[in-house]
Motif scaffolding. Structure first.
Motif, PDB file in Angstrom:
ATOM      1  N   SER A 284      12.818  -2.452  -4.067  1.00 16.58           N
ATOM      2  CA  SER A 284      11.583  -1.687  -4.282  1.00 16.58           C
ATOM      3  C   SER A 284      10.958  -1.252  -2.966  1.00 16.58           C
ATOM      4  O   SER A 284      10.273  -0.229  -2.887  1.00 16.58           O
ATOM      5  N   LEU A 285      11.193  -2.028  -1.929  1.00 15.37           N
ATOM      6  CA  LEU A 285      10.643  -1.661  -0.634  1.00 15.37           C
ATOM      7  C   LEU A 285      11.347  -0.410  -0.072  1.00 15.37           C
ATOM      8  O   LEU A 285      10.704   0.439   0.566  1.00 15.37           O
ATOM      9  N   ASP A 286      12.630  -0.267  -0.331  1.00 10.68           N
ATOM     10  CA  ASP A 286      13.373   0.884   0.188  1.00 10.68           C
ATOM     11  C   ASP A 286      13.262   2.126  -0.711  1.00 10.68           C
ATOM     12  O   ASP A 286      13.652   3.238  -0.317  1.00 10.68           O
ATOM     13  N   ASP A 287      12.732   1.954  -1.942  1.00  8.81           N
ATOM     14  CA  ASP A 287      12.623   3.079  -2.869  1.00  8.81           C
ATOM     15  C   ASP A 287      11.391   3.909  -2.530  1.00  8.81           C
ATOM     16  O   ASP A 287      10.266   3.422  -2.624  1.00  8.81           O
ATOM     17  N   MET A 288      11.606   5.206  -2.116  1.00  4.73           N
ATOM     18  CA  MET A 288      10.503   6.100  -1.754  1.00  4.73           C
ATOM     19  C   MET A 288      10.399   7.273  -2.747  1.00  4.73           C
ATOM     20  O   MET A 288       9.781   8.291  -2.455  1.00  4.73           O
ATOM     21  N   SER A 289      10.961   7.123  -3.952  1.00  8.21           N
ATOM     22  CA  SER A 289      10.988   8.249  -4.887  1.00  8.21           C
ATOM     23  C   SER A 289       9.600   8.547  -5.448  1.00  8.21           C
ATOM     24  O   SER A 289       9.266   9.702  -5.708  1.00  8.21           O
ATOM     25  N   LYS A 290       8.815   7.553  -5.635  1.00  6.89           N
ATOM     26  CA  LYS A 290       7.507   7.763  -6.232  1.00  6.89           C
ATOM     27  C   LYS A 290       6.408   7.864  -5.185  1.00  6.89           C
ATOM     28  O   LYS A 290       5.213   7.749  -5.515  1.00  6.89           O
ATOM     29  N   PHE A 291       6.786   8.103  -3.974  1.00  6.88           N
ATOM     30  CA  PHE A 291       5.791   8.205  -2.921  1.00  6.88           C
ATOM     31  C   PHE A 291       5.111   9.563  -2.985  1.00  6.88           C
ATOM     32  O   PHE A 291       5.770  10.612  -3.056  1.00  6.88           O
ATOM     33  N   ASN A 292       3.807   9.606  -3.011  1.00  7.22           N
ATOM     34  CA  ASN A 292       3.025  10.827  -3.044  1.00  7.22           C
ATOM     35  C   ASN A 292       2.285  10.971  -1.733  1.00  7.22           C
ATOM     36  O   ASN A 292       1.384  10.187  -1.444  1.00  7.22           O
TER      37      ASN A 292
END
Length: 329
Positions: A284-292
């Protein structure tokens, strides 16, 4: 000539033996005479002592009789109130010859053949009882004589007896008694306090001993646990395992989970993750897909709400039962 000389020598020896025998006999006679004389002297001394004691007793008796005669003024009984009980005191006398006590035969007024028991004069209790009985008999005789002579001896009802001691003296006695009582109470209180202190110290020492005993038992249990843990680590090759690994190892040894546990896990699941809901892991720390990058807002300076997203009025929230029913489907 030689025969005559031998006869003369033999005669001289015989004369010497006779002289020695005579001297021994004279010495024995002197010794016997001196011993007999000493015994006679002792007998004479004892006789003289006995005579002196008898003379002294006679002198005392004469002196007592003379004193009684001098005090006897031939007064009537109402003036002297002298009462002599007829019953003598039952005291025994020591016999000088045999060293035993002689018994005294007393003739009773009613029974003339009875013999009283002799009382030892050195027995305090019996001696005082004998004095009491003698005085009581004298009192009874005196009461009868007073009644006969018309002499009053009872206290009248309105008789006022004055105290011999003054009120001040009695107050001093009372204060002294109160002081003695307080002193005794203080001594008893100190004694009880001392005993309580000793008992408290004993209880404290007992508690400390019990505490030390419990501590010693606990430390011995810890040492035993350390030894058992060390032996277990040696069996595992020196590796320390955590609880989860230990459970997995035991589960593997036991043949896995039971059928009941597997059925419950299949029906209800494992209950989900417990706690740490907002804690990231590596994925989850490396997942940036939902970053706004705009901060999660719909527009700059405007806040997007549920009503605006739905395009109108918001939908009414169902009740708790409805939510629970929808959740259980």
């Amino acid at each position: 000539m030689e025969d005559e000389m031998e006869e003369v020598e033999i005669d001289d020896d015989d004369d010497d033996d006779e002289e020695e025998e005579e001297e021994e006999l004279a010495q024995e006679e002197e010794e016997t005479s001196t011993s007999d004389q000493g015994e006679r002297n002792d007998d004479v001394e004892e006789e003289e002592e006995d005579n002196e004691e008898e003379e002294e007793q006679k002198f005392k008796a004469i002196a007592l009789r003379t004193a009684l005669q001098s005090t006897d003024r031939r007064l009537p009984w109402e003036e002297t109130f002298a009462i002599v009980p007829p019953t003598p005191l039952p005291f025994g006398q020591a016999d000088t010859a045999g060293g035993k006590k002689r018994k005294r035969d007393s003739v009773d007024e009613e029974d003339g053949d009875e013999e009283d028991t002799v009382i030892d004069i050195h027995d305090d209790l019996k001696r005082e009882v004998a004095f009491h009985d003698c005085a009581l008999e004298a009192v009874h005789l005196a009461r009868a004589k007073c009644v006969k002579a018309g002499i009053p001896f009872t206290r009248p009802e309105d008789f006022f007896a004055e105290m011999v001691k003054t009120d001040e003296h009695m107050a001093k006695i009372k204060d002294r008694l109160i002081f003695d009582t307080k002193r005794i109470d203080a001594v008893e209180r100190r004694k009880s306090n001392k005993e309580q202190t000793i008992m408290a110290k004993e209880r404290h020492a007992h508690r400390l001993a019990e505490k030390a005993k419990a501590k010693k038992a606990h430390m011995s249990a810890v040492e035993d646990w350390k030894k058992s843990a060390a032996s277990g680590r040696q069996n595992l090759g020196g590796r320390v395992t955590d609880m989860e690994e230990e459970e997995e190892r035991l589960r593997g040894l036991g043949g896995g989970s039971s059928k009941k546990r597997m059925a419950a896990n299949k029906k209800y699941g494992f209950g989900g993750k417990r706690g740490r809901f907002k804690q990231n892991d590596r994925k989850s720390l490396d997942d940036m897909s939902k970053f706004n990058p705009r901060g999660g807002f719909g527009g700059i300076g405007q806040k997007t709400t549920m009503k605006k997203k739905a395009g109108g009025a918001g939908k009414k929230r169902p009740g708790k039962r409805a939510r629970d029913a929808a959740r259980s489907k």
